[in-house]
Design a protein around this motif. Sequence first.
Motif, PDB file in Angstrom:
ATOM      1  N   GLU A   1      -7.108  -1.060   6.758  1.00  0.00           N
ATOM      2  CA  GLU A   1      -7.880  -1.581   7.887  1.00  0.00           C
ATOM      3  C   GLU A   1      -7.738  -3.100   7.982  1.00  0.00           C
ATOM      4  OE1 GLU A   1      -9.808  -1.664  11.263  1.00  0.00           O
ATOM      5  OE2 GLU A   1      -9.319   0.205  10.210  1.00  0.00           O
ATOM      6  N   ASP A   2      -7.692  -3.759   6.832  1.00  0.00           N
ATOM      7  CA  ASP A   2      -7.500  -5.203   6.783  1.00  0.00           C
ATOM      8  C   ASP A   2      -6.158  -5.586   7.413  1.00  0.00           C
ATOM      9  OD1 ASP A   2      -8.004  -7.863   6.130  1.00  0.00           O
ATOM     10  OD2 ASP A   2      -7.230  -7.663   4.091  1.00  0.00           O
ATOM     11  N   LYS A  51      -6.820  -6.294   1.455  1.00  0.00           N
ATOM     12  CA  LYS A  51      -7.837  -5.441   0.825  1.00  0.00           C
ATOM     13  C   LYS A  51      -7.517  -3.959   1.012  1.00  0.00           C
ATOM     14  CE  LYS A  51     -11.246  -7.565   3.080  1.00  0.00           C
ATOM     15  NZ  LYS A  51     -10.697  -8.848   3.556  1.00  0.00           N
ATOM     16  N   ASP A  52      -7.148  -3.564   2.231  1.00  0.00           N
ATOM     17  CA  ASP A  52      -6.878  -2.160   2.521  1.00  0.00           C
ATOM     18  C   ASP A  52      -6.117  -2.067   3.834  1.00  0.00           C
ATOM     19  OD1 ASP A  52      -8.838  -2.681   4.479  1.00  0.00           O
ATOM     20  OD2 ASP A  52     -10.446  -1.787   3.290  1.00  0.00           O
ATOM     21  N   LEU A 103       0.827  -1.208   0.000  1.00  0.00           N
ATOM     22  CA  LEU A 103       0.000   0.000   0.000  1.00  0.00           C
ATOM     23  C   LEU A 103       0.862   1.260   0.000  1.00  0.00           C
ATOM     24  CD1 LEU A 103      -2.645  -0.997   2.712  1.00  0.00           C
ATOM     25  CD2 LEU A 103      -2.844  -1.238   0.234  1.00  0.00           C
TER      26      LEU A 103
END
Length: 383
Positions: A363-364, A360-361, A132
């Motif tokens: 938070e994941d 996924k993001d 990310l």
Amino acid sequence: MKNLCILGCTGSIGRNVVEIVRRFPDRYRALVLAAGDNVDLLSEQMALLKPRVVVLRTEAGALALQRSGAAHGVEVLYGDAGYIAAATHTEVDTVVAAIVGAAGLLPTMAAVDAGKTLALANKESLVVAGGLLMPLARERGVDILPVDSEHSAVFQCLAGQRGGDVAKLLLTASGGPFRTRHKSSFDDIRPEDALAHPTWNMGRKISIDSATLMNKGLEVIEAMHLFSVPVEKIDVVVHPQSIVHSMVAFCDGTVMAQMGIPDMKGAIALALSWPERLPLNLPLPDFSALDMRMEAPDLERFPCLGLAFDAAREGGVFPAVLNAANEVAVEAFLQGRIPFPRISGLIAETLMATENHRVKDLEDLLQADANARQTALSLIRSV
């Protein structure tokens, strides 16, 4: 004049950054200092550097600083919100990300999102969220300059080279304090033994990671993301003298190495000054007196390195789980709750108890981190 935010100013990297800022006051200003719980050292640094903003980990720490009288005329913040505010301060040019562990992830992400140049010492940010963080840096046009000596060495060897010509990244490892110790005595290792690194002066957590070779495993995952190289093109070489900081092999058989004495100030200064170099006047290695050796790492005695390579190959949330379990295991060892060999076992069991999946993001990833910590703690309590 560059305005700096130093995240982790009271740690081993942060203290070296402070020294460089003091040596070159015409080039750098420590606009923001962000510490953990060390109010006394932060107060000393504030007196020297006159920051505009300071941050502590807890509200209690912030109140203690204010009561001390050292924070007169200085904005005092605390907690995650404080670290993020520090990393995104409008007048800051460069953020030195030197908070130890996954705790440094959120402010590091925030700094990149805000378009700040990043001098990265917090390898865990890339281990946990490299998939990310690097795309975000490219999107924001942010330069990420490595502070770790190994990644600084690779960065320097790659300067001016074509990425397609790279055959291997060769990260060097000192081997830690137990490089020649027989595995049968590993149960007898005490925290003070593991903290006594033979060549580098480092903080507590990274010293234990060096003793288990997990530090090198985390650096492998960091290098994957930082240099866009698959794990199959990264090797680790044990080099006890720590003079060769890392190497890059190219497709024509050429190998370039970056060398120097084992002193973090060199890599830190380069990250702050690149593409210039600062006149640090560090001594050169005495090559005529050196007996430089290199050897393969022993994965049977130091399984943490193998676990890191496995997590890198698996991808998904496994690198984040590896890192979280390691942080829990290291803290438990330092507290005397588990023996030294149990560190790798605890990490392996936490990975086995985790169902891997594609990230996924953010938070994941944070949820995977929290779950892994809970699993590791449960495994410690069950013994």
